[in-house]
Design a protein around this motif. Structure first.
Motif, PDB file in Angstrom:
ATOM      1  N   ASP A  17      -8.576   5.829 -11.490  1.00 46.02           N
ATOM      2  CA  ASP A  17      -7.904   6.479 -10.366  1.00 46.02           C
ATOM      3  C   ASP A  17      -7.176   5.438  -9.521  1.00 46.02           C
ATOM      4  O   ASP A  17      -7.265   4.228  -9.768  1.00 46.02           O
ATOM      5  CB  ASP A  17      -8.870   7.316  -9.529  1.00 46.02           C
ATOM      6  N   GLU A  18      -6.441   5.912  -8.547  1.00 47.01           N
ATOM      7  CA  GLU A  18      -5.586   5.036  -7.758  1.00 47.01           C
ATOM      8  C   GLU A  18      -6.380   3.940  -7.054  1.00 47.01           C
ATOM      9  O   GLU A  18      -5.996   2.760  -7.107  1.00 47.01           O
ATOM     10  CB  GLU A  18      -4.805   5.852  -6.726  1.00 47.01           C
ATOM     11  N   GLN A  19      -7.494   4.294  -6.419  1.00 51.30           N
ATOM     12  CA  GLN A  19      -8.242   3.297  -5.663  1.00 51.30           C
ATOM     13  C   GLN A  19      -8.807   2.210  -6.572  1.00 51.30           C
ATOM     14  O   GLN A  19      -8.778   1.028  -6.236  1.00 51.30           O
ATOM     15  CB  GLN A  19      -9.369   3.945  -4.843  1.00 51.30           C
ATOM     16  N   ASP A  23      -7.735  -1.652  -6.303  1.00 50.80           N
ATOM     17  CA  ASP A  23      -8.790  -2.661  -6.108  1.00 50.80           C
ATOM     18  C   ASP A  23      -8.658  -3.806  -7.118  1.00 50.80           C
ATOM     19  O   ASP A  23      -8.865  -4.975  -6.778  1.00 50.80           O
ATOM     20  CB  ASP A  23     -10.180  -2.029  -6.209  1.00 50.80           C
ATOM     21  N   ILE A  24      -8.321  -3.477  -8.366  1.00 47.76           N
ATOM     22  CA  ILE A  24      -8.150  -4.516  -9.394  1.00 47.76           C
ATOM     23  C   ILE A  24      -6.992  -5.438  -9.015  1.00 47.76           C
ATOM     24  O   ILE A  24      -7.119  -6.666  -9.047  1.00 47.76           O
ATOM     25  CB  ILE A  24      -7.908  -3.884 -10.786  1.00 47.76           C
ATOM     26  N   LYS A  30      -4.599 -11.248  -3.443  1.00 44.54           N
ATOM     27  CA  LYS A  30      -5.238 -10.973  -2.150  1.00 44.54           C
ATOM     28  C   LYS A  30      -4.245 -10.595  -1.059  1.00 44.54           C
ATOM     29  O   LYS A  30      -4.577  -9.841  -0.153  1.00 44.54           O
ATOM     30  CB  LYS A  30      -6.040 -12.200  -1.676  1.00 44.54           C
ATOM     31  N   GLN A  31      -3.036 -11.141  -1.118  1.00 37.45           N
ATOM     32  CA  GLN A  31      -2.063 -10.854  -0.059  1.00 37.45           C
ATOM     33  C   GLN A  31      -0.900 -10.063  -0.629  1.00 37.45           C
ATOM     34  O   GLN A  31      -1.034  -8.891  -0.891  1.00 37.45           O
ATOM     35  CB  GLN A  31      -1.618 -12.156   0.609  1.00 37.45           C
ATOM     36  N   VAL A  86       1.729   0.139  -6.418  1.00 37.20           N
ATOM     37  CA  VAL A  86       1.283  -0.406  -7.708  1.00 37.20           C
ATOM     38  C   VAL A  86       0.793   0.685  -8.656  1.00 37.20           C
ATOM     39  O   VAL A  86       1.093   0.653  -9.853  1.00 37.20           O
ATOM     40  CB  VAL A  86       0.225  -1.526  -7.555  1.00 37.20           C
ATOM     41  N   TYR A  87       0.069   1.655  -8.134  1.00 35.93           N
ATOM     42  CA  TYR A  87      -0.460   2.716  -8.994  1.00 35.93           C
ATOM     43  C   TYR A  87       0.667   3.600  -9.518  1.00 35.93           C
ATOM     44  O   TYR A  87       0.643   4.027 -10.673  1.00 35.93           O
ATOM     45  CB  TYR A  87      -1.503   3.546  -8.252  1.00 35.93           C
TER      46      TYR A  87
END
Length: 146
Positions: A17-19, A23-24, A30-31, A86-87
């Motif tokens: 899923d999107e989250q 997260d990956i 990180k930024q 990104v997703y």
């Protein structure tokens, strides 16, 4: 000094899923996360969603014979600090052949992409810039580090 790339693959869940996906990417970058892409002009809904965030560098006619009718690709990038797009790109990995995630701004080099050389990956390799691509059918991420 010739730096050899370190290439890793990260398998993705079939129903990620999107989250989870965000997260990956957030774990790796990180930024900032830049998304470099050649978006076909028929991807109107994606272009509308990106609106002012997608910086168009140039328009390129797709010479690919498998694309009919002939189409125009918009070469550009998004600086996706919040990783809100990104997703969406991941979901379109089967219809958009040319996109790459990176934490570095290489926008000044995008003018090297042309109708005869559409491969963003080759540009990143030549510049030795770390990046991420999505594997066929969205099954994995290929992470390239230098």
């Amino acid at each position: 000094m010739n730096r050899t790339p370190k290439i890793m693959e990260q398998l993705l869940d079939e129903e990620i899923d999107e989250q989870e996906f965000v997260d990956i990417i957030d774990d790796i970058y990180k930024q900032d996360c830049y998304i470099y892409a050649i978006i076909p002009d028929w991807e109107e809904d994606l272009l509308n969603q990106l609106s002012d965030d997608f910086v168009v560098i140039q328009k390129i006619k797709f010479p690919l014979i498998q694309i009919f009718p002939r189409t125009i690709g918009l070469l550009g990038y998004v600086k996706d600090r919040k990783k809100q797009y990104v997703y969406e790109f991941y979901l379109r990995s089967s219809t958009i052949d040319f996109f790459i995630f990176s934490e570095l701004d290489i926008s000044q080099h995008l003018n090297q992409i042309s109708k005869k050389n559409l491969d963003l990956g080759e540009l990143f390799k030549a510049l030795k810039v770390p990046h991420i691509t999505v594997g066929p059918d969205g099954q994995w991420l290929t992470i390239v580090e230098y």
